[in-house]
Design an enzyme around this catalytic site. Structure first.
Site, mmCIF file in Angstrom:
data_model
loop_
_atom_site.group_PDB
_atom_site.id
_atom_site.type_symbol
_atom_site.label_atom_id
_atom_site.label_comp_id
_atom_site.label_asym_id
_atom_site.label_seq_id
_atom_site.Cartn_x
_atom_site.Cartn_y
_atom_site.Cartn_z
ATOM 1 N N LYS A 280 7.062 -5.875 -9.914
ATOM 2 C CA LYS A 280 7.317 -4.730 -9.042
ATOM 3 C C LYS A 280 8.805 -4.383 -9.138
ATOM 4 O O LYS A 280 9.654 -5.262 -9.036
ATOM 5 C CB LYS A 280 6.937 -5.110 -7.602
ATOM 6 N N GLU A 366 -6.662 -5.039 9.046
ATOM 7 C CA GLU A 366 -6.489 -4.534 10.408
ATOM 8 C C GLU A 366 -7.644 -4.949 11.318
ATOM 9 O O GLU A 366 -7.458 -5.181 12.514
ATOM 10 C CB GLU A 366 -6.367 -3.002 10.391
ATOM 11 N N ARG A 394 -8.543 1.900 11.231
ATOM 12 C CA ARG A 394 -9.478 1.007 10.547
ATOM 13 C C ARG A 394 -10.208 0.071 11.507
ATOM 14 O O ARG A 394 -11.281 -0.420 11.203
ATOM 15 C CB ARG A 394 -8.703 0.130 9.550
HETATM 16 C C1 LIG Z 1 -5.128 0.105 5.518
HETATM 17 C C2 LIG Z 1 -3.691 0.037 5.128
HETATM 18 N N1 LIG Z 1 -2.891 -0.918 5.653
HETATM 19 C C3 LIG Z 1 -1.602 -0.989 5.294
HETATM 20 C C4 LIG Z 1 -1.084 -0.115 4.393
HETATM 21 C C5 LIG Z 1 0.393 -0.146 4.045
HETATM 22 N N2 LIG Z 1 0.572 -0.475 2.632
HETATM 23 C C6 LIG Z 1 0.801 0.470 1.701
HETATM 24 S S1 LIG Z 1 0.965 -0.157 0.179
HETATM 25 C C7 LIG Z 1 0.771 -1.718 0.754
HETATM 26 C C8 LIG Z 1 0.860 -2.891 -0.174
HETATM 27 C C9 LIG Z 1 -0.061 -2.767 -1.270
HETATM 28 O O1 LIG Z 1 0.177 -3.824 -2.130
HETATM 29 P P1 LIG Z 1 -0.504 -3.792 -3.546
HETATM 30 O O2 LIG Z 1 -1.885 -3.303 -3.432
HETATM 31 O O3 LIG Z 1 -0.315 -5.121 -4.167
HETATM 32 O O4 LIG Z 1 0.297 -2.678 -4.322
HETATM 33 P P2 LIG Z 1 1.795 -2.698 -4.855
HETATM 34 O O5 LIG Z 1 2.554 -1.775 -3.947
HETATM 35 O O6 LIG Z 1 2.315 -4.094 -4.806
HETATM 36 O O7 LIG Z 1 1.703 -2.165 -6.223
HETATM 37 C C10 LIG Z 1 0.565 -1.741 2.130
HETATM 38 C C11 LIG Z 1 0.390 -2.946 2.954
HETATM 39 C C12 LIG Z 1 -1.947 0.864 3.863
HETATM 40 N N3 LIG Z 1 -1.522 1.786 2.996
HETATM 41 N N4 LIG Z 1 -3.232 0.903 4.230
#
Ligand SMILES: Cc1ncc(C[n+]2csc(CCOP(=O)(O)OP(=O)(O)O)c2C)c(N)n1
Length: 631
Positions: A280, A366, A394
């Site tokens: 990342k 959630e 959610r």
């Molecule tokens: C239901 C929900 N909870 C929390 C989030 C906040 N959120 C956005 S991206 C993310 C992390 C995602 O991690 P990953 O899937 O590994 O993607 P990366 O950004 O590391 O590529 C979170 C927690 C969200 N978008 N949706």
């Protein structure tokens, strides 16, 4: 520059494979420069440059369907599909959306913003394809963080059952926004790093190639042996057990290897999971060093130093919440904090440091967080469930069924209530009043400033009669002085913050100050307007409502929330139930989704400014004068 020649995926396909690393480099530079002005999801996008190149190089979008989970990592996809020249407008009003957006391009086939929906999207599209006898590919890109979300696991379960042809690309960078957590994360770590595991896999595959040559009974024994050995040595066995063919791990920054893996996936029957390893923030050292911070940058930054330019002035509500929680938890050992994968965004990093054993990051979960909070409360703890308003959507059923029905002493700290600005329509916290206020047992409040937030937290901790929620906005506090010992507020009590008898504005949160400004504007015109801080959405202040009705004072309800089901509608219901018919107008968010822009622009778009409120009251004034003349 190769990048200048790329206006569509067709242009990309004209390049030779050996030119792709240079193009990747140019795209990274482009993103680092553009986002240094606009902000945005830099680190996730720097991590998927080669992946997105490989996908567009090999596949035929939009016939082949690309489904990006969350959709925050689709900038490279936007660059490659003709939107490069719009990056100066990223996340701004009428500009490029920060997420996948169907209205922007035929290549955007699936929108998100909330995580863990991509696998459901993928199997749905694969089923539709099969039913219509088409032959397009379906490729879902999901991060290791999003994979922890319940929906993703529900979909995985079903994908294995359906056995349709589709590819799941698991983009494993070991990070959610914060470091990823949980058993699944540990499992992926093992697959990623265990060298003996990997060596054994190579040796075992060599052995497997020999086995089919043996015949008869020996072959059957060998087959059984093969199956049981597979458990021991094949990485990704978990996914195989789910019914997906596992390929990987693959270096996610090697375009050739990625293309090779995708070709292999295409040659398989049924669903395949391609596990790719990425970094990342790849290629920008500040982001590689701290991808948590660089997941999403709100403002601009200096490219050389990586210094992010922060707004000056009072702290954000989030920070005030985090600090106040530490103070309260020092005095009350029952307090624990729960976050669904947002420890930083929810202001809990300080709490986690001070009370590591009392902080639970449950991953993107959630629903689980809500139900677990109910159980913690029922066993004598004071769980503080810190969650963004939009993500709490959610967990609606868990709030009703597990928390409120049990009347469990859960404290909800609902952040990002109201407009959120650049993240736009998927992230506004404008429905929570509507989806919470009708649930029995729940108390729901919103502070007008940061001192009142602290008082509401003290109120919530002192309250032992059931669930209680505080919602607060994504903005800086007002800069007011903080009481050393915040005193609890009587439940259901509103506050008159400005006297006046010509009309009254009933407002909550930041709208209280908009109301005060409106009152100030009207004062110059000789109209004295009362401003009420309607800080409890539930229960309402029945005594004050009765008094207002008795005075026959015209009222304007001002709220930065969906007007349908909001505070105003609660007040109208209250009056209807008590057989009172005062003169009321409602001002809130109309029945449509509001796109990305600044919060100020979003408020202006829906008429939530002081001038708009004043205008509404002027017409009240006119009405009143007409009535007086008629009498
Ligand atoms: C239901 C929900 N909870 C929390 C989030 C906040 N959120 C956005 S991206 C993310 C992390 C995602 O991690 P990953 O899937 O590994 O993607 P990366 O950004 O590391 O590529 C979170 C927690 C969200 N978008 N949706």
């Amino acid at each position: 520059m190769l990048l200048d020649s790329i206006h569509s995926p067709t242009d990309l396909k004209r390049l030779s494979m050996s030119e792709l690393p240079q193009l990747a480099q140019e795209i990274r530079q482009f993103l680092i420069e553009k986002l240094s002005v606009t902000g945005g999801h830099l680190a996730p996008n720097l991590g998927v440059v080669e992946l997105t190149l490989a996908m567009h190089y090999l596949y035929d979008s939009p016939t082949d369907k690309f489904i990006f989970d969350v959709g925050h990592q689709a900038y490279v996809h936007k660059v490659l599909t003709g939107r490069m020249n719009r990056f100066d407008t990223l996340r701004q009003k009428d500009g490029l959306c920060g997420f996948v957006k169907r209205a922007e391009s035929e290549h955007d086939v699936w929108e998100a913003g909330h995580s863990s929906t991509s696998l459901s999207g993928a199997i749905g599209m694969a089923l539709a394809r099969d039913l219509q006898e088409r032959s397009n590919k379906v490729i879902a890109v999901i991060g290791d963080g999003a994979l922890t979300g319940g929906m993703a696991l529900e979909a995985l379960n079903h994908i294995g059952h359906e056995k349709r042809k589709l590819t799941v690309v698991l983009n494993d960078n070991e990070m959610s926004i914060a470091p990823n957590v949980g058993a699944l994360h540990n499992y992926l770590g093992k697959v990623r790093s265990d060298k003996t595991y990997r060596k054994a896999k190579d040796e075992f595959e060599w052995l497997l190639r020999k086995v089919p040559a043996i015949g008869g009974k020996l072959a059957r024994t060998a087959e059984r042996l093969k199956d049981s050995l597979k458990y021991l040595v094949v990485p990704g066995m978990l996914f195989e057990e789910f019914g997906l063919k596992y390929l990987g791990p693959v270096d996610g920054h090697d375009t050739e290897k990625l293309i090779e893996a995708f070709r292999q996936a295409d040659n398989c029957e049924g669903p395949v999971l391609v596990h790719i390893l990425t970094v990342k923030g790849k290629g920008y050292s500040p982001a590689e060093a701290d991808s948590h911070k660089w997941h999403g940058i709100t403002g601009s930054y200096k490219i050389e130093s990586g210094q992010v330019l922060k707004p000056v002035g009072p702290p954000m509500y989030t920070e005030v919440f985090g600090n106040a929680l530490i103070e309260l938890a020092e005095k009350d050992e029952r307090i624990v904090a729960i976050t669904p994968a947002m420890p930083g965004g929810s202001g809990l990093l300080g709490f986690a440091q001070r009370f590591p054993g009392r902080m639970f990051d449950v991953g993107i979960a959630e629903q689980h967080a809500a139900t677990m909070s109910a159980a913690l409360a029922m066993e004598g703890m004071k769980p503080v469930y810190a969650v963004y308003s939009t993500f709490l959507q959610r967990a609606y059923d868990q709030v009703v069924h597990d928390i409120c029905r049990h009347n469990a002493n859960v404290i909800f700290a609902i952040d990002r209530a109201g407009f959120v600005g650049g993240d736009g329509e998927t992230h506004h916290g404008v429905y929570d009043i509507a989806y919470l206020r009708h649930i029995p047992n729940l108390v729901l409040m919103m502070p007008k400033d940061e001192n009142e937030l602290r008082r509401m937290m003290a109120t919530a901790v002192a309250y032992d009669d059931g669930p209680i929620a505080i919602r607060y906005p994504r903005e800086q506090g007002r800069g007011v002085a903080l009481d050393a010992e915040p005193a609890p507020i009587p439940i259901g009590s509103w506050e008159v913050v400005r006297e006046g008898d010509y009309a009254a504005i009933l407002a909550i949160g930041p709208m209280v100050h908009v109301a005060e400004e409106a009152a100030e504007l009207l004062k110059r015109e000789g109209l004295s307007v009362r401003v009420v801080n309607a800080r409890f959405v539930k229960p309402l202040d029945g005594a004050m409502l009765a008094q207002l009705a008795k005075e026959r004072i015209p009222m304007l309800v001002l709220e930065e929330t969906a007007v349908s089901g909001g505070l105003g509608s609660a007040i109208l219901e209250h009056y209807a139930l008590h057989d009172m018919r005062p003169n009321i107008r409602l001002s809130g968010i109309p029945d449509r989704f509001i796109e990305h822009a600044t919060i100020k622009e979003q408020r202006a778009e829906v008429g939530l400014t002081a001038e708009d409120a004043a205008q509404q009251l002027r017409s009240f004034a006119l009405l009143k004068r007409q009535r007086q003349t008629a009498n």
